[in-house]
Write an enzyme that holds these catalytic residues in place. Sequence first.
Site, short mmCIF file in Angstrom:
data_model
loop_
_atom_site.label_atom_id
_atom_site.label_comp_id
_atom_site.label_asym_id
_atom_site.label_seq_id
_atom_site.Cartn_x
_atom_site.Cartn_y
_atom_site.Cartn_z
N GLY A 16 0.77 -1.25 -0.05
CA GLY A 16 0.03 0.14 0.00
C GLY A 16 0.86 1.20 0.03
N GLU A 35 10.53 3.38 5.94
CA GLU A 35 10.55 1.81 6.21
C GLU A 35 11.66 1.23 7.04
OE1 GLU A 35 8.47 -0.62 4.88
OE2 GLU A 35 10.11 -1.69 6.23
N THR A 42 5.57 -6.95 3.44
CA THR A 42 5.19 -8.48 3.68
C THR A 42 5.23 -9.05 2.39
OG1 THR A 42 4.11 -7.80 5.59
CG2 THR A 42 3.57 -9.88 4.88
N CYS A 43 4.67 -8.76 1.33
CA CYS A 43 4.26 -9.36 0.31
C CYS A 43 5.51 -9.71 -0.39
CB CYS A 43 3.52 -8.53 -0.71
SG CYS A 43 2.77 -9.23 -2.38
N CYS A 48 3.49 -13.22 0.09
CA CYS A 48 2.97 -13.56 -1.34
C CYS A 48 4.13 -14.23 -2.15
CB CYS A 48 2.22 -12.73 -2.15
SG CYS A 48 1.39 -11.33 -1.21
N LYS A 51 6.17 -17.05 -0.66
CA LYS A 51 5.60 -18.21 -0.63
C LYS A 51 5.21 -18.93 -1.92
CE LYS A 51 1.33 -17.61 -1.01
NZ LYS A 51 0.27 -17.12 -0.57
N ALA A 115 9.64 5.14 11.73
CA ALA A 115 8.71 6.45 11.83
C ALA A 115 7.95 6.32 13.17
CB ALA A 115 7.82 6.85 10.47
N TYR A 180 -5.39 -19.67 5.77
CA TYR A 180 -4.76 -19.89 4.41
C TYR A 180 -3.10 -20.17 4.57
CZ TYR A 180 -3.28 -14.88 3.51
OH TYR A 180 -2.46 -13.93 3.51
N GLU A 184 -1.16 -23.44 3.22
CA GLU A 184 -0.33 -23.35 2.36
C GLU A 184 1.08 -23.98 2.55
OE1 GLU A 184 -2.21 -19.53 0.14
OE2 GLU A 184 -0.43 -19.06 1.66
N ARG A 201 -7.39 -26.25 15.90
CA ARG A 201 -8.48 -26.54 17.09
C ARG A 201 -9.78 -26.70 16.53
NH1 ARG A 201 -7.82 -20.47 20.00
NH2 ARG A 201 -8.64 -19.66 18.22
N GLY A 264 -2.43 -16.63 13.24
CA GLY A 264 -2.88 -15.36 12.91
C GLY A 264 -2.13 -14.16 12.69
N ASP A 305 -3.16 -3.68 5.34
CA ASP A 305 -3.48 -4.73 6.55
C ASP A 305 -3.72 -3.72 8.07
OD1 ASP A 305 -3.09 -6.47 4.58
OD2 ASP A 305 -1.57 -7.62 5.54
N ALA A 343 -7.29 -16.44 -3.35
CA ALA A 343 -7.00 -17.82 -3.54
C ALA A 343 -6.30 -18.29 -2.44
CB ALA A 343 -6.01 -17.79 -4.85
N HIS A 438 -12.65 -26.15 -25.01
CA HIS A 438 -12.53 -27.59 -24.83
C HIS A 438 -11.16 -27.99 -25.33
CE1 HIS A 438 -13.55 -31.79 -24.54
NE2 HIS A 438 -13.09 -31.87 -25.84
N GLU A 443 -14.04 -25.45 -18.58
CA GLU A 443 -15.15 -25.57 -19.28
C GLU A 443 -16.52 -26.10 -18.47
OE1 GLU A 443 -15.43 -28.60 -22.73
OE2 GLU A 443 -13.63 -29.40 -21.68
C1 FAD Z 1 2.99 -15.66 4.54
C2 FAD Z 1 2.07 -14.75 3.81
C3 FAD Z 1 1.40 -14.97 2.51
C4 FAD Z 1 0.84 -14.16 2.04
N1 FAD Z 1 0.32 -14.44 0.81
C5 FAD Z 1 -0.45 -13.58 0.12
C6 FAD Z 1 -1.05 -13.94 -1.11
O1 FAD Z 1 -0.79 -14.97 -1.75
N2 FAD Z 1 -1.72 -12.89 -1.98
C7 FAD Z 1 -2.37 -11.75 -1.19
O2 FAD Z 1 -2.82 -11.06 -1.93
N3 FAD Z 1 -1.73 -11.58 0.26
C8 FAD Z 1 -0.86 -12.41 0.71
N4 FAD Z 1 -0.49 -11.99 1.97
C9 FAD Z 1 -0.85 -10.65 2.51
C10 FAD Z 1 -0.07 -9.46 1.98
O3 FAD Z 1 1.08 -9.84 2.16
C11 FAD Z 1 -0.67 -8.26 2.60
O4 FAD Z 1 -1.97 -8.26 2.61
C12 FAD Z 1 0.10 -7.04 2.00
O5 FAD Z 1 1.52 -7.17 2.21
C13 FAD Z 1 -0.47 -5.74 2.79
O6 FAD Z 1 0.42 -4.59 2.37
P1 FAD Z 1 0.25 -3.37 3.26
O7 FAD Z 1 0.91 -2.31 2.52
O8 FAD Z 1 -0.93 -3.29 4.10
O9 FAD Z 1 1.44 -3.76 4.36
P2 FAD Z 1 2.84 -4.48 4.41
O10 FAD Z 1 3.18 -5.03 3.02
O11 FAD Z 1 3.20 -5.41 5.35
O12 FAD Z 1 3.84 -3.48 4.53
C14 FAD Z 1 4.19 -2.64 5.65
C15 FAD Z 1 5.58 -2.17 5.85
O13 FAD Z 1 5.57 -1.19 7.03
C16 FAD Z 1 6.93 -1.31 7.49
N5 FAD Z 1 6.74 -0.90 8.71
C17 FAD Z 1 5.66 -0.79 9.82
N6 FAD Z 1 5.90 -0.28 10.78
C18 FAD Z 1 6.76 0.96 10.42
C19 FAD Z 1 7.16 2.13 11.01
N7 FAD Z 1 6.84 2.50 12.28
N8 FAD Z 1 8.24 2.89 10.52
C20 FAD Z 1 8.48 2.37 9.19
N9 FAD Z 1 8.23 1.49 8.66
C21 FAD Z 1 7.17 0.46 9.22
C22 FAD Z 1 6.99 -2.94 7.57
O14 FAD Z 1 8.27 -3.04 7.90
C23 FAD Z 1 6.58 -3.12 6.09
O15 FAD Z 1 7.56 -3.01 5.18
C24 FAD Z 1 0.47 -12.94 2.54
C25 FAD Z 1 0.86 -12.69 4.01
C26 FAD Z 1 1.65 -13.39 4.71
C27 FAD Z 1 2.24 -13.33 6.00
#
Ligand code: FAD
Length: 460
Positions: A16, A35, A42-43, A48, A51, A115, A180, A184, A201, A264, A305, A343, A438, A443
């Site tokens: 995001g 950052e 995370t992605c 993602c 993984k 930050a 998920y 996975e 559980r 979670g 997230d 997915a 087909h 299909e």
């Molecule tokens: C194992 C796993 C598998 C996944 N698989 C999928 C998938 O297959 N498809 C899918 O769509 N989604 C998947 N997701 C979910 C997806 O990764 C998240 O929904 C997505 O990354 C959310 O984006 P975001 O921008 O909200 O946060 P993030 O991508 O988590 O980015 C947040 C960033 O903020 C930084 N940060 C946090 N606090 C601070 C701070 N105070 N100062 C500076 N930096 C900071 C963090 O270091 C991080 O880099 C998966 C997640 C996991 C854990």
Amino acid sequence: MADYDYDLFVIGAGSGGVRAARLAALSGAKVAVAEEDRVGGTCVVRGCIPKKLMVYASEFSGMFKEAQGYGWSASDSVFDWPTFLTAKDIEIGRLSGLYAANLMNAGADLVHAKARLLDAHTIELVGKDKTVTADKILIATGGRVSTPTDLEGIEHVITSNEAFHLEKLPKSILVVGGGYIAVEFAGIFNGLGVDTTLVYRGPNILRGFDEDVRAHLSAAIEQRGVRLMVGAQHQRIEKTDDGFISHMDNGVKCHTDVVMFATGRVPYVEGLGLEKAGVLLNDKGAIAVDEFSRTNIENIYAVGDVTDRINLTPVAIREAAAFVQTVFGGQPTSFDHDMVATAVFSQPPVGCVGMSEAQARRALHKVDIYMTKFRPMKETFYGGQERVLMKLVVDQGTQKIVGCHIVGPEAAEIIQMAAVAIKMGVTKAQWDSTCALHPTMAEELVTIREKHAPMETSAA
Ligand SMILES: Cc1cc2nc3c(=O)[nH]c(=O)nc-3n(C[C@H](O)[C@H](O)[C@H](O)COP(=O)(O)OP(=O)(O)OC[C@H]3O[C@@H](n4cnc5c(N)ncnc54)[C@H](O)[C@@H]3O)c2cc1C
């Protein structure tokens, strides 16, 4: 207007944050992003992408077996974990670098620091002995893993974060969780030849998904070799000389090399200084926002997230784009969270869009169910037994398709396209008027004519 260092300060360079920073900078705004870890979030770094690469790696074992049914002779294929890890880390490094380069090419400043808000317009860059000010602030800090705090031996477990960097591939693993990520990783380790047990559980994995999907997938993953233990949870984890013993509340003791908790994720709000800026959380501990991703503080927004709406990468990206359009494009824009396809990259994979049968029965007056289970051609040829599940949920009143659920090869790829039509409000008659392609598995989706008897609802 007050004089700020930046028009926009983004906290977090994940899915995001990067999208918002880039689009805002390209629109001419003066933007900075902080950052605290690696760019990409995370992605890219621990979600993602790595993984999916692990899913790909683990699928080959099954393919080698299938290949023999197609006339290939057996070969001594050996998987080398360190070789894969190195290649995977190089790719993640490349992508993270691309994200950083894209930010800078767009003209945004990238700061490697945590930050913290000092007030509604001032941000401390922790460890840099520096503060900056901004007119607008976007919080895009994502989520973090959450494990139980009161379980004896919890310090021995790994989470998905560590699963990407295990020094050596374990011989056995116990994966805990029914969501998920747990499902996975159970598929990944099983495919890589690790003796895998999945413990949850509740009564069945993938709570919230369609009941037929849950039943079909749990049978399929067991068939593929994952030991599934539902209705059980840990009492304690004991460290031994050669691994760990999980003492379960059903009396079972599982001895494994590694215990992985995927129980979670929670919004990552720790140490952000939200209280100093007056930003409020909702009752789930996520940053509370309105439809335009605006918090209770007029100039502070949050996407992804950390707001715990739909925790998926494309959703974070679309919320970010809507935020930029609203704040810097002069057009109030909200992202529509309805009919987001999703997915599970389990083995076999799952693809879903819209309502489950149970949700539709609760929300709508009457629903029609169309369902088929079949062995695809590729499977029957070599004597494989795995079946594909396809299910359509139709609103009886409007005849619109309100849900589509698939378990089987390429489910994720198929559901992406099904989502286009379903989001547009396709009716079952329009869907059926689409000519089949087909020979494909997909299909079958446009040729299900028989209505299916109502499901027996079971508790989640
Ligand atoms: C194992 C796993 C598998 C996944 N698989 C999928 C998938 O297959 N498809 C899918 O769509 N989604 C998947 N997701 C979910 C997806 O990764 C998240 O929904 C997505 O990354 C959310 O984006 P975001 O921008 O909200 O946060 P993030 O991508 O988590 O980015 C947040 C960033 O903020 C930084 N940060 C946090 N606090 C601070 C701070 N105070 N100062 C500076 N930096 C900071 C963090 O270091 C991080 O880099 C998966 C997640 C996991 C854990």
